[in-house]
Design a protein around this motif. Structure first.
Motif, PDB file in Angstrom:
ATOM      1  N   TRP A  62      35.041  44.077  46.713  1.00  0.00           N
ATOM      2  CA  TRP A  62      34.570  42.782  47.088  1.00  0.00           C
ATOM      3  C   TRP A  62      34.599  41.793  46.077  1.00  0.00           C
ATOM      4  CZ3 TRP A  62      30.030  40.280  45.496  1.00  0.00           C
ATOM      5  CH2 TRP A  62      29.793  39.128  46.234  1.00  0.00           C
ATOM      6  N   ILE A  63      34.403  42.258  44.727  1.00  0.00           N
ATOM      7  CA  ILE A  63      34.225  41.614  43.619  1.00  0.00           C
ATOM      8  C   ILE A  63      35.825  41.035  43.315  1.00  0.00           C
ATOM      9  CG2 ILE A  63      34.076  41.583  41.065  1.00  0.00           C
ATOM     10  CD1 ILE A  63      31.534  43.174  41.351  1.00  0.00           C
TER      11      ILE A  63
ATOM     12  N   ARG B 145      38.124  41.236  45.579  1.00  0.00           N
ATOM     13  CA  ARG B 145      38.481  40.066  46.677  1.00  0.00           C
ATOM     14  C   ARG B 145      38.278  38.659  46.363  1.00  0.00           C
ATOM     15  NH1 ARG B 145      37.950  44.788  49.708  1.00  0.00           N
ATOM     16  NH2 ARG B 145      35.909  44.242  50.272  1.00  0.00           N
ATOM     17  N   ARG B 146      36.789  38.840  45.852  1.00  0.00           N
ATOM     18  CA  ARG B 146      36.107  37.543  45.685  1.00  0.00           C
ATOM     19  C   ARG B 146      36.762  36.618  44.766  1.00  0.00           C
ATOM     20  NH1 ARG B 146      30.192  37.203  43.346  1.00  0.00           N
ATOM     21  NH2 ARG B 146      31.161  37.963  41.642  1.00  0.00           N
ATOM     22  N   GLU B 147      37.036  37.461  43.569  1.00  0.00           N
ATOM     23  CA  GLU B 147      37.859  36.977  42.384  1.00  0.00           C
ATOM     24  C   GLU B 147      39.360  36.395  42.787  1.00  0.00           C
ATOM     25  OE1 GLU B 147      37.774  39.618  39.223  1.00  0.00           O
ATOM     26  OE2 GLU B 147      36.031  39.279  38.764  1.00  0.00           O
TER      27      GLU B 147
ATOM     28  N   CYS C 283      40.167  35.665  45.801  1.00  0.00           N
ATOM     29  CA  CYS C 283      39.717  34.532  46.829  1.00  0.00           C
ATOM     30  C   CYS C 283      39.541  33.107  45.879  1.00  0.00           C
ATOM     31  CB  CYS C 283      38.600  34.708  47.749  1.00  0.00           C
ATOM     32  SG  CYS C 283      39.088  35.856  48.922  1.00  0.00           S
ATOM     33  N   SER C 284      38.712  33.562  44.827  1.00  0.00           N
ATOM     34  CA  SER C 284      38.414  32.390  43.934  1.00  0.00           C
ATOM     35  C   SER C 284      39.355  31.628  43.137  1.00  0.00           C
ATOM     36  CB  SER C 284      37.314  32.691  42.956  1.00  0.00           C
ATOM     37  OG  SER C 284      37.561  33.695  41.966  1.00  0.00           O
ATOM     38  N   HIS C 285      40.442  32.797  42.803  1.00  0.00           N
ATOM     39  CA  HIS C 285      41.801  32.223  42.005  1.00  0.00           C
ATOM     40  C   HIS C 285      42.665  31.747  43.066  1.00  0.00           C
ATOM     41  CE1 HIS C 285      40.981  34.079  38.243  1.00  0.00           C
ATOM     42  NE2 HIS C 285      40.736  35.409  38.550  1.00  0.00           N
TER      43      HIS C 285
ATOM     44  N   ASN D 157      41.679  29.984  45.678  1.00  0.00           N
ATOM     45  CA  ASN D 157      41.056  28.739  46.027  1.00  0.00           C
ATOM     46  C   ASN D 157      41.198  27.759  44.780  1.00  0.00           C
ATOM     47  OD1 ASN D 157      40.050  29.729  48.665  1.00  0.00           O
ATOM     48  ND2 ASN D 157      38.075  30.471  47.597  1.00  0.00           N
TER      49      ASN D 157
END
Length: 513
Positions: free
Chosen positions: A136-137, A139-141, A143-145, A147
């Motif tokens: 999840w981290i 994927r979140r990173e 996704c943040s990258h 974004n």
């Protein structure tokens, strides 16, 4: 005969006396034997009495001992019985403890097994949770990258669109301003022509009125009378009209100047905004490039870490498995030992070049070679070479090897302490005119920087005198070359000047107190 008889009598008397002494001695021995026998009988009797008394005491003591032994046996039996009973009790207690320990071990085993199963379940759950959390981290990173990248791209696209729109708007504004300026110019020209027509008409009307009035006045009024009032009225009206026209023109020029200033301000603002936007875009692009470079570098280092470790291990293993005879230091030592016995000049030159290269890059090689006697070998080689070109190359590499050894102070002192080393190097400097000259000059400069080397050079006055002569000769040669610059090329002149500079500096170091 009388004398014989007398001697015989004396002999008999002596024999009697001797027999008497012998009998007396035998009697004394017999009496002493009787006394000893009597004493021995008494001693035997006493010993027998003592033995009987000791036997009685021993018998009494034996009876006491038997009683004590019986008591001791009784006590021992009692003690053995007590020990046996205690052993039985301990055995029973130990058996009970073993049973309890076994029960406890089984119970603890059950608890540990239960705990281990719970730990396994917990570990699996924690690992699964950690994997999900890490995923999840990540994927979140990601996704943040993504974004961030999308936002940067959106901003870049928006900036490009805004820039195009601003360019189009500026172009439209410029076109509109040009059209408006053309219209205003046309209107102004029309108004100007109209004003000119009005002014021309007014001036003509005024002039006609003046002319008509003057003719009438001259006809009706006498010659000495002057009418100033109508003329003053016309002048005032003319001034008022001209003032109105000037005011109108001034106002129109102010309007045009204000529009020009507004246009210039808008142009400057647009350029400044564009420059600021470009700078911001450049900074953002630089930040993106830095982040990408760091990330790519991290990935490359992460991928190459294992390869580097494998390569390092392979190199260490190969270094451990290499034969001692194949190591470069051992090969150099072997070549150094055979250097003076080599018959081929090419092999000698190759060996000297290898020595020069290794001593230039390794202090350990220098120390090993000096320990193997390289200084004496090289000095002997320098002394034995001839003036041919291959031998001069050999001499140059040998001198270069000595120069590499002189970089280390302890090896420099060993070179100075070598017999005839300073004399050989100085002699090579005096007779060499090629690259070996400059190498020998560097070695002698380093020797002069040492106190012992300076004293060793001062002990060679003949060679110092020849060095001074060489300096004078090179000075005259340099002056002649400067007077006749067309005779020789610039390379030869530069070579001579360099030789003169090194020789003069070396002479100054060798003769300075």
């Amino acid at each position: 005969m009388f004398r014989c008889l007398k001697a015989y009598r004396h002999h008999q008397a002596a024999v009697k006396i001797q027999h008497h002494f012998s009998a007396t001695k035998i009697q004394s021995y017999f009496r002493s034997w009787l006394l000893r026998k009597k004493f021995l009988d008494q001693v035997r009797a006493i010993i027998k009495v003592q033995s009987v008394f000791r036997m009685f005491r021993c018998l009494k003591a034996y009876r006491h001992y038997q009683a004590a032994v019986k008591i001791q046996h009784h006590l021992s039996a009692t003690k053995i019985q007590s020990y046996f009973r205690s052993w039985l009790l301990r055995k029973k207690f130990i058996d009970q403890i073993r049973v309890i320990i076994k029960i406890q071990s089984v119970f603890r085993k059950f608890i540990c097994l239960k705990t281990y199963r719970h730990y396994q379940i917990t570990t699996k759950s924690a690992t699964l949770i950690q994997s999900f959390v890490r995923g999840w981290i990540v994927r979140r990173e990601a996704c943040s990258h993504r974004n961030f990248i999308v936002a940067i791209q959106r901003h870049c696209r928006g900036w490009l669109v805004r820039r195009d729109f601003l360019f189009q708007r500026d172009a439209a504004i410029n076109i509109q301003s040009v059209i408006r300026s053309l219209k205003r110019q046309k209107t102004f020209n029309c108004e100007k022509e109209a004003a000119k027509e009005i002014q021309r008409f007014v001036r003509g009307h005024i002039i006609r009125n003046r002319l008509i009035g003057a003719s009438r006045l001259h006809a009706a009024i006498p010659t000495g009378c002057i009418l100033k009032r109508p003329t003053d009225c016309y002048c005032f009206q003319l001034k008022l009209f001209l003032y109105s026209v000037l005011k109108l023109q001034r106002w129109w020029r102010g309007v045009l100047l204000f529009k020009l200033r507004s246009k210039c301000a808008l142009t400057i603002q647009s350029h400044i905004r564009g420059w600021i936007a470009r700078q911001k875009a450049i900074r953002d692009r630089h930040h993106i490039a830095v982040i990408q470079s760091h990330w790519k570098g991290y990935l490359v280092r992460k991928e190459s870490r294992g390869l580097l470790l494998d390569l390092r291990l392979r190199m260490q293993k190969s270094a451990q498995n290499v034969d001692d005879g194949r190591r470069i230091i051992n090969r150099l030592l072997a070549a150094l030992s055979e250097l003076l016995n080599m018959k081929s000049v090419s092999v000698t030159l190759h060996t000297c070049a290898t020595l020069d290269m290794t001593t230039r890059h390794s202090q350990r090689c220098c120390e090993e070679l000096v320990g193997a006697g390289a200084i004496g070998t090289l000095l002997q080689l320098i002394r034995s070479v001839s003036r041919s070109i291959p031998d001069q190359e050999v001499s140059k590499h040998a001198l270069s090897t000595l120069r590499n050894l002189c970089r280390y102070p302890h090896l420099l002192e060993m070179l100075i302490d070598s017999h005839g080393s300073v004399e050989i190097i100085l002699w090579e400097l005096l007779r060499n005119k090629e690259d070996g000259y400059f190498v020998a000059s560097e070695i002698l400069k380093k020797i002069c920087s040492n106190r012992k080397g300076f004293e060793a050079i001062r002990k060679l006055p003949a060679l110092l005198k020849r060095l001074s002569t060489l300096v004078d000769e090179l000075t005259r040669k340099t002056i002649n070359e400067k007077r006749n610059p067309r005779g020789l090329g610039p390379a030869i002149r530069e070579h001579t000047e360099r030789r003169l500079k090194d020789a003069a500096e070396l002479l100054r170091l060798a003769t300075s107190s």
